[in-house]
Write a protein that holds these residues in place. Structure first.
Motif, PDB file in Angstrom:
ATOM      1  N   VAL A   1       0.840  -1.187   0.000  1.00  0.00           N
ATOM      2  CA  VAL A   1       0.000   0.000   0.000  1.00  0.00           C
ATOM      3  C   VAL A   1       0.881   1.245   0.000  1.00  0.00           C
ATOM      4  CG1 VAL A   1      -1.852  -1.189   1.239  1.00  0.00           C
ATOM      5  CG2 VAL A   1      -0.101   0.060   2.534  1.00  0.00           C
ATOM      6  N   ALA A   2       0.246   2.397  -0.104  1.00  0.00           N
ATOM      7  CA  ALA A   2       0.955   3.673   0.028  1.00  0.00           C
ATOM      8  C   ALA A   2       0.934   4.101   1.495  1.00  0.00           C
ATOM      9  CB  ALA A   2       0.297   4.736  -0.840  1.00  0.00           C
ATOM     10  N   ILE A   3       1.918   4.907   1.879  1.00  0.00           N
ATOM     11  CA  ILE A   3       1.992   5.389   3.257  1.00  0.00           C
ATOM     12  C   ILE A   3       0.679   6.044   3.680  1.00  0.00           C
ATOM     13  CG2 ILE A   3       3.061   7.172   4.709  1.00  0.00           C
ATOM     14  CD1 ILE A   3       4.790   4.711   4.517  1.00  0.00           C
ATOM     15  N   GLN A   4       0.060   6.803   2.796  1.00  0.00           N
ATOM     16  CA  GLN A   4      -1.175   7.500   3.164  1.00  0.00           C
ATOM     17  C   GLN A   4      -2.306   6.547   3.516  1.00  0.00           C
ATOM     18  OE1 GLN A   4      -2.140   9.894  -0.242  1.00  0.00           O
ATOM     19  NE2 GLN A   4      -2.552   8.133  -1.567  1.00  0.00           N
ATOM     20  N   ASP A   5      -2.231   5.291   3.058  1.00  0.00           N
ATOM     21  CA  ASP A   5      -3.286   4.319   3.331  1.00  0.00           C
ATOM     22  C   ASP A   5      -3.244   3.764   4.744  1.00  0.00           C
ATOM     23  OD1 ASP A   5      -4.242   4.566   0.720  1.00  0.00           O
ATOM     24  OD2 ASP A   5      -2.867   3.020  -0.024  1.00  0.00           O
ATOM     25  N   ILE A   6      -2.154   4.030   5.470  1.00  0.00           N
ATOM     26  CA  ILE A   6      -2.056   3.505   6.841  1.00  0.00           C
ATOM     27  C   ILE A   6      -2.070   4.627   7.883  1.00  0.00           C
ATOM     28  CG2 ILE A   6      -0.828   1.407   6.128  1.00  0.00           C
ATOM     29  CD1 ILE A   6       1.781   2.778   7.045  1.00  0.00           C
ATOM     30  N   CYS A   7      -2.441   5.831   7.446  1.00  0.00           N
ATOM     31  CA  CYS A   7      -2.443   6.993   8.346  1.00  0.00           C
ATOM     32  C   CYS A   7      -3.853   7.506   8.595  1.00  0.00           C
ATOM     33  CB  CYS A   7      -1.599   8.120   7.747  1.00  0.00           C
ATOM     34  SG  CYS A   7       0.153   7.711   7.578  1.00  0.00           S
ATOM     35  N   VAL A   8      -4.072   8.015   9.787  1.00  0.00           N
ATOM     36  CA  VAL A   8      -5.336   8.697  10.081  1.00  0.00           C
ATOM     37  C   VAL A   8      -5.177  10.202   9.892  1.00  0.00           C
ATOM     38  CG1 VAL A   8      -6.149   6.921  11.658  1.00  0.00           C
ATOM     39  CG2 VAL A   8      -4.787   8.804  12.560  1.00  0.00           C
ATOM     40  N   ARG A   9      -3.923  10.660   9.866  1.00  0.00           N
ATOM     41  CA  ARG A   9      -3.658  12.088   9.667  1.00  0.00           C
ATOM     42  C   ARG A   9      -2.227  12.273   9.198  1.00  0.00           C
ATOM     43  NH1 ARG A   9      -2.482  16.420  14.313  1.00  0.00           N
ATOM     44  NH2 ARG A   9      -2.670  18.372  13.142  1.00  0.00           N
ATOM     45  N   ILE A  10      -2.040  13.143   8.232  1.00  0.00           N
ATOM     46  CA  ILE A  10      -0.718  13.527   7.758  1.00  0.00           C
ATOM     47  C   ILE A  10      -0.675  15.046   7.734  1.00  0.00           C
ATOM     48  CG2 ILE A  10       0.946  13.450   5.863  1.00  0.00           C
ATOM     49  CD1 ILE A  10      -0.289  10.803   4.991  1.00  0.00           C
TER      50      ILE A  10
ATOM     51  N   LEU B   1      -0.318   7.272  12.564  1.00  0.00           N
ATOM     52  CA  LEU B   1      -0.697   5.993  11.969  1.00  0.00           C
ATOM     53  C   LEU B   1      -2.036   5.479  12.489  1.00  0.00           C
ATOM     54  CD1 LEU B   1       2.773   4.200  12.133  1.00  0.00           C
ATOM     55  CD2 LEU B   1       1.802   5.507  10.224  1.00  0.00           C
ATOM     56  N   ASP B   2      -2.698   4.703  11.656  1.00  0.00           N
ATOM     57  CA  ASP B   2      -3.867   3.926  12.071  1.00  0.00           C
ATOM     58  C   ASP B   2      -3.332   2.677  12.765  1.00  0.00           C
ATOM     59  OD1 ASP B   2      -6.033   2.215  12.316  1.00  0.00           O
ATOM     60  OD2 ASP B   2      -6.890   2.760  10.371  1.00  0.00           O
ATOM     61  N   GLU B   3      -3.435   2.616  14.078  1.00  0.00           N
ATOM     62  CA  GLU B   3      -2.804   1.541  14.842  1.00  0.00           C
ATOM     63  C   GLU B   3      -3.440   0.187  14.589  1.00  0.00           C
ATOM     64  OE1 GLU B   3      -2.774   2.753  18.897  1.00  0.00           O
ATOM     65  OE2 GLU B   3      -1.336   4.379  18.568  1.00  0.00           O
ATOM     66  N   SER B   4      -4.604   0.152  13.952  1.00  0.00           N
ATOM     67  CA  SER B   4      -5.214  -1.142  13.591  1.00  0.00           C
ATOM     68  C   SER B   4      -4.592  -1.712  12.326  1.00  0.00           C
ATOM     69  CB  SER B   4      -6.719  -0.973  13.396  1.00  0.00           C
ATOM     70  OG  SER B   4      -7.004  -0.183  12.240  1.00  0.00           O
ATOM     71  N   LYS B   5      -3.795  -0.877  11.622  1.00  0.00           N
ATOM     72  CA  LYS B   5      -3.183  -1.323  10.370  1.00  0.00           C
ATOM     73  C   LYS B   5      -1.662  -1.425  10.447  1.00  0.00           C
ATOM     74  CE  LYS B   5      -6.694   0.816   7.385  1.00  0.00           C
ATOM     75  NZ  LYS B   5      -6.929   1.832   6.301  1.00  0.00           N
ATOM     76  N   ALA B   6      -1.045  -0.510  11.194  1.00  0.00           N
ATOM     77  CA  ALA B   6       0.416  -0.435  11.134  1.00  0.00           C
ATOM     78  C   ALA B   6       1.014  -0.184  12.518  1.00  0.00           C
ATOM     79  CB  ALA B   6       0.843   0.675  10.177  1.00  0.00           C
TER      80      ALA B   6
END
Length: 405
Positions: A213-222, A308-313
């Motif tokens: 995936v792309a980094i943005q797909d595992i983040c809740v905020r950038i 990060l979305d801690e449920s993913k990464a």
């Protein structure tokens, strides 16, 4: 009684004479060697810039060579001479000295001096490192951005000059400290290579077995941040930690080198990010380097902050992944400093095994990282302890009772 005490009692019971360097020898300024003159073979030469980065306190061989025709017109260092770099942007590097112990004369570049003397060359090199020497040199430094000390000024610096047998014993002791530190440095380098090997192995996956995936797909905020106006002193030195890219160096951020005030935060684009974000430097010398913050903080606009979305990464897994991808991410940069931007960070690919597997990999790499990079434990801590011990004994050994009047 130590061997040093015995030698002092035998050779200088009334104290040790101190002399100005100008009374011990002469300073000869190097001339006219540029990096473009370097050859694969020929007459050995030392360029002043190499003294900071390549040479230790003494050497028997040179890294670079020039033609014999060019060498004929250049100043030389002979066996036992010191070669001294006299200019640098860093104060600690000004007057850094290397004793030439090779048998053949070598050429020396400008911005370096040769010090020709009749003392033990290693003893003299150690003296140039000493706290006594460093304290005196500061008052002779000129310049602002580029600092320098000339030969006339160095000639005024005073050092203790015990008899040669005492110098030789001091060298023997300090050499043993240096040798141990060199062995530890070599072991640390081997550990780092081992760490890099295992990191590559652990972060290489069959594409079919992991999610790409792309980094943005595992983040809740950038987000990035901002910089308060430098014209407002009241915007700075407050209670709010404010991160700049020079603090980002594959590390854990538990404090920042700068702080801002509430007014600075309100009147700029700086904004809070929670602990455990992965922070990517986008501009400057640290572009593409990463860090993790262990405390809530604010950042300047040159930081790309990944919550990060801690449920993913797992945060440590993402940190190690981006650390391992440093060269590739930096290669996407533009300009002389390879600046990157948030768009490139967001789109950067990451291989994502299960969360459990991420945590397992991160745990292994964290242990390697602690052993090879943590200054509070492992080999780095031991090297630092040995270095402090060496500096303590060096300054003790180079301090003597003055010669009685």
């Amino acid at each position: 009684m130590s061997r040093i005490d015995e030698l002092i009692a035998e050779y200088c019971p009334d104290g040790v004479e101190r002399k100005a360097l100008g009374d011990l020898g002469e300073f000869v300024r190097g001339n006219g060697i540029q990096k473009k003159d370097f050859q694969d073979s020929g007459v050995g030469c030392i360029h002043y810039g190499q003294i900071y980065t390549y040479y230790g306190l003494f050497t028997e061989r040179t890294k670079s060579f020039i033609t014999s025709e060019l060498a004929e017109k250049r100043k030389k260092a002979y066996t036992g001479d010191l070669v001294i770099a006299t200019t640098s942007e860093n104060e600690e590097d000004v007057c850094k000295a290397c004793a030439w112990l090779g048998k053949e004369p070598i050429a020396v570049s400008g911005d370096a001096y040769v010090f020709r003397h009749h003392q033990n060359p290693k003893y003299m090199a150690y003296c140039f490192q000493s706290e006594l020497f460093q304290r005196q040199k500061k008052k002779f430094i000129t310049g602002t951005k580029v600092l320098r000390v000339n030969g006339e000024a160095m000639a005024k610096i005073i050092i203790p000059v015990p008899p040669l047998p005492v110098q030789e014993e001091i060298v023997r002791i300090l050499d043993s400290f240096s040798s141990l530190e060199a062995e530890l440095e070599a072991e640390l380098e081997a550990r780092r290579k081992q760490y890099a090997h295992y990191r590559d192995e652990l972060l290489t996956f069959d594409r079919e077995r992991v999610l790409n995936v792309a980094i943005q797909d595992i983040c809740v905020r950038i987000c990035s941040g901002g910089t308060p106006s430098s014209k407002r002193r009241d915007y700075y030195d407050g209670d709010i930690p404010w991160l700049r890219t020079q603090d980002v160096d594959f590390n854990v951020i538990d404090r920042t080198s700068a702080t801002i005030s509430d007014a600075g935060l309100k009147n700029s684009a700086a904004q809070w990010i929670p602990a455990n974000c992965v922070i990517v430097a986008m501009y400057g010398a640290t572009a593409a380097k990463v860090a993790v913050n262990s405390i809530p903080l604010t950042t300047n606009q040159a930081c790309c902050n990944l919550q990060l979305d801690e449920s993913k990464a797992d945060v440590r897994y993402v940190f190690h992944w981006l650390s391992n991808e440093y060269e590739h991410l930096k290669a996407l940069g533009e300009g002389s400093q390879s600046n990157i931007n948030a768009k490139k960070v967001k789109a950067y690919p990451i291989a994502l095994p299960s969360l459990e597997e991420q945590q397992r990999i991160a745990g292994i790499l964290d242990r390697f990282d602690k052993l090879t990079n943590d200054l509070s434990s492992g080999l780095p801590a031991e090297i630092e302890a040995r270095r402090r011990q060496y500096e303590y004994y060096r300054d003790r050994l180079l301090s003597f009772d003055r010669l009685a009047a």
